[in-house]
Design an enzyme around this catalytic site. Structure first.
Site, PDB file in Angstrom:
ATOM      1  N   CYS A  48       4.200 -12.141  -7.324  1.00 31.09           N
ATOM      2  CA  CYS A  48       4.836 -12.027  -6.010  1.00 31.09           C
ATOM      3  C   CYS A  48       4.387 -13.222  -5.174  1.00 31.09           C
ATOM      4  CB  CYS A  48       4.408 -10.712  -5.361  1.00 31.09           C
ATOM      5  SG  CYS A  48       4.832 -10.548  -3.623  1.00 31.09           S
ATOM      6  N   HIS A  49       5.200 -13.614  -4.204  1.00 31.80           N
ATOM      7  CA  HIS A  49       4.854 -14.774  -3.383  1.00 31.80           C
ATOM      8  C   HIS A  49       3.526 -14.587  -2.648  1.00 31.80           C
ATOM      9  CE1 HIS A  49       5.162 -17.731  -0.072  1.00 31.80           C
ATOM     10  NE2 HIS A  49       5.672 -18.457  -1.031  1.00 31.80           N
ATOM     11  N   THR A  50       3.166 -13.339  -2.340  1.00 32.29           N
ATOM     12  CA  THR A  50       1.896 -13.078  -1.653  1.00 32.29           C
ATOM     13  C   THR A  50       0.702 -13.524  -2.494  1.00 32.29           C
ATOM     14  OG1 THR A  50       2.966 -11.198  -0.588  1.00 32.29           O
ATOM     15  CG2 THR A  50       0.567 -11.294  -0.446  1.00 32.29           C
ATOM     16  N   HIS A  70      -0.693  -7.814  -7.798  1.00 31.35           N
ATOM     17  CA  HIS A  70      -0.556  -6.512  -7.133  1.00 31.35           C
ATOM     18  C   HIS A  70       0.773  -5.834  -7.440  1.00 31.35           C
ATOM     19  CE1 HIS A  70       1.322  -9.404  -4.411  1.00 31.35           C
ATOM     20  NE2 HIS A  70       2.063  -8.402  -3.973  1.00 31.35           N
ATOM     21  N   GLU A  71       1.588  -6.457  -8.261  1.00 29.46           N
ATOM     22  CA  GLU A  71       2.869  -5.852  -8.633  1.00 29.46           C
ATOM     23  C   GLU A  71       2.779  -5.568 -10.122  1.00 29.46           C
ATOM     24  OE1 GLU A  71       6.590  -7.335  -6.312  1.00 29.46           O
ATOM     25  OE2 GLU A  71       6.894  -7.932  -8.369  1.00 29.46           O
ATOM     26  N   CYS A 100      -3.887   8.015   1.636  1.00 31.62           N
ATOM     27  CA  CYS A 100      -5.062   8.864   1.408  1.00 31.62           C
ATOM     28  C   CYS A 100      -4.695  10.341   1.474  1.00 31.62           C
ATOM     29  CB  CYS A 100      -6.168   8.540   2.408  1.00 31.62           C
ATOM     30  SG  CYS A 100      -5.836   9.117   4.110  1.00 31.62           S
ATOM     31  N   CYS A 103      -5.223  11.152   6.718  1.00 30.69           N
ATOM     32  CA  CYS A 103      -5.258  10.548   8.059  1.00 30.69           C
ATOM     33  C   CYS A 103      -3.993  10.910   8.843  1.00 30.69           C
ATOM     34  CB  CYS A 103      -5.412   9.035   7.956  1.00 30.69           C
ATOM     35  SG  CYS A 103      -3.938   8.169   7.331  1.00 30.69           S
ATOM     36  N   CYS A 106      -0.809   9.439   7.311  1.00 30.60           N
ATOM     37  CA  CYS A 106      -0.343  10.118   6.095  1.00 30.60           C
ATOM     38  C   CYS A 106       0.253  11.483   6.400  1.00 30.60           C
ATOM     39  CB  CYS A 106      -1.482  10.241   5.087  1.00 30.60           C
ATOM     40  SG  CYS A 106      -1.923   8.669   4.304  1.00 30.60           S
ATOM     41  N   CYS A 114      -1.299   4.118   6.223  1.00 32.12           N
ATOM     42  CA  CYS A 114      -2.548   4.860   6.024  1.00 32.12           C
ATOM     43  C   CYS A 114      -3.738   4.154   6.685  1.00 32.12           C
ATOM     44  CB  CYS A 114      -2.794   5.003   4.525  1.00 32.12           C
ATOM     45  SG  CYS A 114      -4.359   5.760   4.082  1.00 32.12           S
ATOM     46  N   ARG A 118      -4.529   1.042   4.166  1.00 38.81           N
ATOM     47  CA  ARG A 118      -3.496   0.033   4.434  1.00 38.81           C
ATOM     48  C   ARG A 118      -4.017  -1.346   4.026  1.00 38.81           C
ATOM     49  NH1 ARG A 118      -2.420  -0.272  10.854  1.00 38.81           N
ATOM     50  NH2 ARG A 118      -2.457   1.992  10.604  1.00 38.81           N
ATOM     51  N   CYS A 178       6.003  -3.600  -5.178  1.00 31.76           N
ATOM     52  CA  CYS A 178       5.837  -4.417  -3.967  1.00 31.76           C
ATOM     53  C   CYS A 178       7.181  -4.886  -3.420  1.00 31.76           C
ATOM     54  CB  CYS A 178       4.903  -5.605  -4.229  1.00 31.76           C
ATOM     55  SG  CYS A 178       4.752  -6.704  -2.799  1.00 31.76           S
ATOM     56  N   ARG A 373      11.815 -12.837 -10.095  1.00 35.60           N
ATOM     57  CA  ARG A 373      10.598 -12.185 -10.572  1.00 35.60           C
ATOM     58  C   ARG A 373      10.329 -12.593 -12.006  1.00 35.60           C
ATOM     59  NH1 ARG A 373       8.852 -11.818  -6.363  1.00 35.60           N
ATOM     60  NH2 ARG A 373       8.048 -10.014  -5.233  1.00 35.60           N
TER      61      ARG A 373
END
Length: 380
Positions: A48-50, A70-71, A100, A103, A106, A114, A118, A178, A373
């Site tokens: 991913c670009h992130t 993360h993907e 979670c 909270c 959530c 969250c 988060r 993502c 992707r």
């Protein structure tokens, strides 16, 4: 429990030792999961670009060595104390933000932000004890957004794992963890175009194309793609875009161009670039009386949004969204089912595939703007 439960696992991971330098495939040690944590065998991951943004580390505090990613899609190997909803063998999608369950966010039907889980891009450790679960020869290696999927095994808080249908192909649905969910959800959950309405999409990268796909599935009649790179226009037709605007082709602001094309403005717009000018244009191009603009892209830290208050008083609405307003554990399994029921397409987002040993090729494809992707096949 699996035979490796409770033990350190040695496996391959793609380690970023310093900013902007190619990742290095290393043998790392992955510690067992602690309380509320899960160790996951990653089967497929995508870029991913992130990941690229924080690997380049031009606009934020560098944190290295680090394992990005993360993907992804994976299978639970073992669970730590207190984990009730997951067990070894479950198929999961890791998500950069969490749920979670306890909270105020959530417990609210209106929020997916969250308090506990988060996204935190600066944290490179697990929240339970402030330590990493990755190391090499005793040297800790930092985590990334709680997922670190560029490793054959990773440790993740249970609240950041969506348990999904085991029949779903992980090499396809991994992209839902993502970018695709972010763009698709921005349209269907937040902009909510009605059948026959017009939608403008600013930015035709993966997130913008997913937003366009959301508009297509919602029955929008006119989907205008806005991008500075006209090479993206042909590809965007597959995702429902049927008109295109390159702001560089016009002497007047793009919001005025769109207003002229649509008899006063589009019904909905979704901004997926992070450019402050695109955000302002996306808001000002929606029709007065009912127009809704949704901001998805992440701006620079010093940016400020500036528009005349009359744009609001004339009944235009501006909204923001985070991860498409999806709660990771509650909602993402249902998005996977949409794919399984052929209600949404994912294959057209996947333009490339590389073995894990060639993960740096995925970075090259993205930096050259060639991929939407790129799937990375673990264990190869």
């Amino acid at each position: 429990m699996s035979s490796t439960a409770g033990q350190v696992i040695k496996c391959k991971a793609a380690v970023a030792w310093e900013a902007g330098k190619p990742l290095v495939i290393e043998e790392v040690e992955v510690a067992p999961p602690q309380a509320n944590e899960v160790r996951v065998k990653i089967v497929f991951t995508s870029l991913c670009h992130t990941d690229v943004y924080f690997w380049e580390a031009k606009g934020q505090t560098p944190l290295f060595p680090r394992i990005f990613g993360h993907e992804a899609g994976g299978i639970v190997e073992s669970v730590g104390e207190g984990v009730k909803d997951l067990q070894p063998g479950d198929h999961v999608l890791p998500v950069f933000t969490g749920e979670c369950g306890d909270c105020r966010h959530c417990k609210s039907e209106e929020s997916n932000m969250c308090d506990l889980l988060r996204i935190n891009t600066d944290r490179g450790v697990m929240i339970s004890d402030g330590k990493t679960r990755f190391s090499k020869n005793g040297q800790p290696i930092h985590h990334f957004v709680g997922t670190s999927t560029f490793s054959e095994y990773t440790v993740i808080h249970f609240g950041c794992l969506a348990k999904i249908n085991p029949a779903a192909p992980l090499d396809k649905v991994c992209v839902l963890s993502c970018g695709i969910s972010t763009g698709f959800g921005a349209t269907v959950n937040v902009a909510k175009p009605k059948k026959g309405q017009s939608v403008a999409i600013f930015g035709l990268g993966a997130v913008g194309l997913a937003a366009a796909e959301g508009a297509r599935i919602s029955g929008a009649s006119k989907i205008i793609g806005v991008d500075l790179n006209p090479a993206r226009f042909e590809e965007a037709k597959k995702f429902g875009c049927n008109e295109f605007v390159n702001p560089k082709d016009h002497s007047k602001p793009v919001q005025e161009v769109i207003a002229e094309m649509t008899n006063g403005g589009v019904d909905r717009s979704v901004e997926c670039t992070g450019s402050i000018q695109a955000m302002i244009s996306a808001f000002e191009c929606v029709h007065d009386g009912w127009g809704v603009a949704v901001l998805v892209g992440v701006p620079n830290k010093d940016d400020a949004f500036k528009t005349h208050p009359m744009n609001f008083l004339n009944e235009r609405t501006l909204k923001g969204t985070f991860f498409g307003n999806y709660k990771p554990r509650s909602d993402i399994p249902g998005v996977v089912e949409k794919y399984m029921n052929k209600e949404m397409e994912l294959d057209k987002f996947i333009t490339h595939s590389v073995p894990f040993s060639e993960i740096n090729k995925a970075f090259d494809y993205m930096l050259k703007g060639e991929s939407i992707r790129c799937i990375i096949r673990m264990g190869e």
